[in-house]
Design an enzyme around this catalytic site. Structure first.
Site, PDB file in Angstrom:
ATOM      1  N   CYS A 283       0.620  -1.189  -0.056  1.00  0.00           N
ATOM      2  CA  CYS A 283      -0.187   0.196   0.182  1.00  0.00           C
ATOM      3  C   CYS A 283       0.922   1.419  -0.264  1.00  0.00           C
ATOM      4  CB  CYS A 283      -0.937   0.247   1.292  1.00  0.00           C
ATOM      5  SG  CYS A 283      -1.288  -1.522   2.139  1.00  0.00           S
ATOM      6  N   ARG A 312       6.584 -11.147   5.657  1.00  0.00           N
ATOM      7  CA  ARG A 312       6.151 -10.865   6.904  1.00  0.00           C
ATOM      8  C   ARG A 312       6.470 -11.972   7.708  1.00  0.00           C
ATOM      9  NH1 ARG A 312      -0.366  -9.990   5.380  1.00  0.00           N
ATOM     10  NH2 ARG A 312       0.001  -8.195   4.149  1.00  0.00           N
ATOM     11  N   GLN A 330       0.867 -11.362  -2.972  1.00  0.00           N
ATOM     12  CA  GLN A 330      -0.458 -11.041  -2.633  1.00  0.00           C
ATOM     13  C   GLN A 330      -1.121 -10.570  -4.283  1.00  0.00           C
ATOM     14  OE1 GLN A 330      -0.179  -7.913   0.161  1.00  0.00           O
ATOM     15  NE2 GLN A 330      -1.782  -8.942   1.175  1.00  0.00           N
ATOM     16  N   ASP A 332      -2.681  -8.119  -4.835  1.00  0.00           N
ATOM     17  CA  ASP A 332      -3.415  -6.906  -4.067  1.00  0.00           C
ATOM     18  C   ASP A 332      -3.844  -5.932  -5.038  1.00  0.00           C
ATOM     19  OD1 ASP A 332      -3.359  -5.299  -1.874  1.00  0.00           O
ATOM     20  OD2 ASP A 332      -1.284  -4.840  -1.862  1.00  0.00           O
ATOM     21  N   HIS A 334      -5.392  -1.542  -4.811  1.00  0.00           N
ATOM     22  CA  HIS A 334      -5.950  -0.417  -4.126  1.00  0.00           C
ATOM     23  C   HIS A 334      -7.020   0.573  -4.726  1.00  0.00           C
ATOM     24  CE1 HIS A 334      -2.398  -1.642  -1.963  1.00  0.00           C
ATOM     25  NE2 HIS A 334      -3.252  -1.484  -0.819  1.00  0.00           N
ATOM     26  N   LYS A 414     -14.324  -4.737   7.163  1.00  0.00           N
ATOM     27  CA  LYS A 414     -14.129  -5.432   5.967  1.00  0.00           C
ATOM     28  C   LYS A 414     -14.763  -6.603   5.657  1.00  0.00           C
ATOM     29  CE  LYS A 414     -10.998  -8.451   8.575  1.00  0.00           C
ATOM     30  NZ  LYS A 414      -9.697  -9.399   8.648  1.00  0.00           N
ATOM     31  N   HIS A 460      -8.545  -1.546   0.320  1.00  0.00           N
ATOM     32  CA  HIS A 460      -7.409  -2.699  -0.013  1.00  0.00           C
ATOM     33  C   HIS A 460      -8.240  -3.928  -0.493  1.00  0.00           C
ATOM     34  CE1 HIS A 460      -4.373  -1.021   2.878  1.00  0.00           C
ATOM     35  NE2 HIS A 460      -5.737  -0.764   3.482  1.00  0.00           N
TER      36      HIS A 460
HETATM   37 ZN    ZN Z   1      -2.996  -2.367   0.985  1.00  0.00          ZN
END
Ligand code: ZN
Ligand code: ZN
Length: 585
Positions: A283, A312, A330, A332, A334, A414, A460
């Site tokens: 992000c 992570r 990911q 991912d 946004h 979420k 996200h």
């Molecule tokens: Zn994010």
């Protein structure tokens, strides 16, 4: 066979329903049986868990699978004797005396805040326990000990490794047998086992825990999925970003990760006296891309996606194959939009995620909506609007869902979508998460129609989740027999004799030129052995070619199930397989 399983993924259940009370009681009976075999045994804890129970022991020697039937036999005796479970409350001082030879129990007693502690006794065994239990051991019905594993005391690798015995219990033999059959099937489908057998990925010790190497076949599958993913994202109005793997500490200070996420991040790397961190999320880079210039409402919504590889920290004790790793990619994205656009964007994201999951053969979902927690930041009105948007889209799609009141992250509500695999197990895939934190921290704005600066909404989302885990799921869902469009090798050409090799090679190159992944088995082996090999590799189509096929320009088609299709012209096979691939089946 010893596997190292993991406290975190095992859900310890509250002993509320009868089955769980019986299972927890069975763990006491197992402990009594173990005590009768190992009089010096030291006891850890023995909770009921999802689908069964366990107990952790410190024993003078390692257990082997041969010990399980012996323990089961003892348990059966104890159950037959129908011993009552007696409950007593005693003072801590008494408890310490009673458990003087039990160091783990003593540790637990120290931590109990109350003056008195509860104990349960049955037969020769007494345990520190709050209960509840069944009235007597005779109420324990069909049971089975299933597995031995190593487990650190308190799940922490700095504490001693204990030996854990898993078991399960059901109300009758039929239900138990059904459950055991499911476990057997799950073992056959285990992605770690199939990953090795089908040569899909490696996790060598030398690179460190939770890190993955994709071999050519695994790489093929990932490439097919990523190509499809990119194509779908462009078609759905997304743009794709690429961002670095490391960023300056300053970036993570702005984003807040060094405040609220540092325990999941790796130690910094010092370059030219500045500290860089491996990215745990993508992000902050996307935020900077947004901020690179002034944004007008006319540009919104922006949908920026990235197959972003993040790192992570996970404790070594919780790593598990592809399901729990330290480095992962990911899918991912946004979405940055105006308040007016939010509802439409949420609709689209949900539709898109279900489309993706269905394409990969997952047809059942469970949706979890997590709402505002006590420590939430951001305007309550914004939260309300975002929660309403999420709730509405779930309702409109008539999805089965549960609400986790107050279970949202501090920065936004979420929805998570869990998919059900071929064995009915549920796994987290899609996440759609509002964020009221980062737009604030990065001071994201857009100029509205009114000429004023406004704060946009930021969402996200990951549709497949992490590629590693999704791949593990795909392997287990299909038991390694991937649909044609995903199979790393789609066609194996099997010449009956060496004289048919030229024909096989000609077909191979035609297939390849049409985008079909084909291979010739050119070894001088017997045909049946080659067929067997291709079946073990779970290749969807085997084309056997001999004199007749060469003469007629045909192919003899076998499926990995062993089914034999009628001989057909090569052209019609090519058409059929091209249709499979185009239809993603
Ligand atoms: Zn994010
Ligand atoms: Zn108990």
């Amino acid at each position: 066979m010893r596997s190292y399983l993991i406290v975190d993924i095992i859900k310890i259940v509250n002993t509320e329903d009868n089955l769980e009370i019986m299972r927890h009681s069975a763990s006491h009976v197992m402990a009594e049986a173990v005590l009768s075999i190992f009089p010096d045994a030291k006891f850890g804890i023995g909770p009921a868990i999802e689908d069964g129970f366990y107990y952790d022991f410190d024993l003078p020697r390692p257990l082997t699978p041969d010990d399980l039937p012996v323990i089961e036999e003892k348990m059966t005796e104890i159950i037959k004797a129908d011993l009552p479970f007696n409950h007593r409350e005693i003072t801590k001082a008494e408890a310490k005396k009673l458990f003087a030879s039990q160091p783990y129990k003593l540790e637990l007693i120290e931590e109990i805040p109350d003056e008195k502690v509860g104990i349960y006794e049955q037969g020769n065994f007494v345990d520190l326990c709050r209960g509840p239990h069944v009235k007597s051991t005779g109420e324990i019905k069909a049971f089975k000990l299933t597995n031995i594993a190593g487990a650190y005391w308190r799940g922490n690798e700095r504490f001693p490794m204990l030996q854990r015995i898993y078991g399960t219990a059901f109300n009758n033999q039929k239900e138990l047998d059904g459950h055991l059959a499911t476990i057997e099937e799950a073992k056959k489908r285990d992605h770690r086992k199939l990953g090795k057998e089908l040569d899909l990925f490696l996790m060598p010790e030398e690179i460190g825990g939770g890190l993955v190497i994709y071999t050519p076949k695994g790489g093929r599958i990932r490439t097919v999925v990523e190509d499809f993913w990119r194509q779908e994202h462009f078609a759905n109005g997304y743009e794709i970003l690429y961002t670095p793997h490391i960023g300056l500490s300053k970036l993570w200070e702005i984003s807040g990760h060094l405040d609220f996420y540092q325990e999941n991040m790796y130690s910094p790397i010092t370059i030219d006296e500045q500290e860089y961190y491996l990215k745990p999320m993508n992000c902050p880079f996307h935020m900077l891309a947004y901020k690179s210039r002034l944004r007008s409402y006319r540009e919104l919504p922006l949908r920026w996606a990235e197959l972003g590889t993040v790192y992570r920290y996970e404790r070594s004790g919780v790593l598990l194959g592809l399901m729990r790793v330290r480095g992962f990619t990911q899918d991912d994205a946004h979405i940055i939009c105006t308040p007016e656009q939010m509802n439409g964007e949420i609709d689209e994201v949900l539709r898109f995620s279900l489309h993706m999951l269905r394409t990969f053969g997952f047809a059942k979902y469970k949706v979890f909506l997590s709402t505002r927690p006590l420590d939430a930041i951001g305007d309550e009105k914004l939260w309300k609007a975002a929660e309403d948007a999420l709730r509405r889209v779930i309702d409109e799609n008539r999805l089965d869902y549960e609400v986790d009141e107050g279970g949202g992250a501090f920065y936004g509500p979420k929805i998570d979508i869990k998919i059900e695999d071929a064995l009915g197990r549920q796994w987290q895939a899609t996440t759609i998460q509002f964020d009221f934190n980062e737009p604030e921290r990065f001071d994201l704005t857009y100029v509205g129609a009114d000429g004023q600066e406004h704060r946009p909404y930021m969402i996200h989302r990951a549709l497949l989740g992490a590629w590693e885990r999704f791949f593990g799921l795909l392997i287990e869902h299909y038991a390694g027999a991937f649909p044609v469009w995903l199979a790393p090798v789609q066609v194996k050409l099997i010449p009956v004799a060496d004289r048919h090799l030229d024909y096989a090679r000609k077909l191979e190159s035609e297939l390849k030129s049409r985008g079909v992944r084909a291979e010739v088995d050119d070894r001088s082996e017997r045909m049946n052995l080659k067929i067997r090999q291709a079946q073990l590799e779970k290749i969807p189509y085997m084309l056997v070619v001999g004199d007749k096929e060469v003469a007629d320009n045909t192919v003899s088609v076998r499926l990995r199930s062993g089914e034999q299709l009628p001989t057909q012209s090569f052209a019609s096979f090519l058409e059929a397989i091209s249709a499979d691939i185009a239809n993603k089946v």
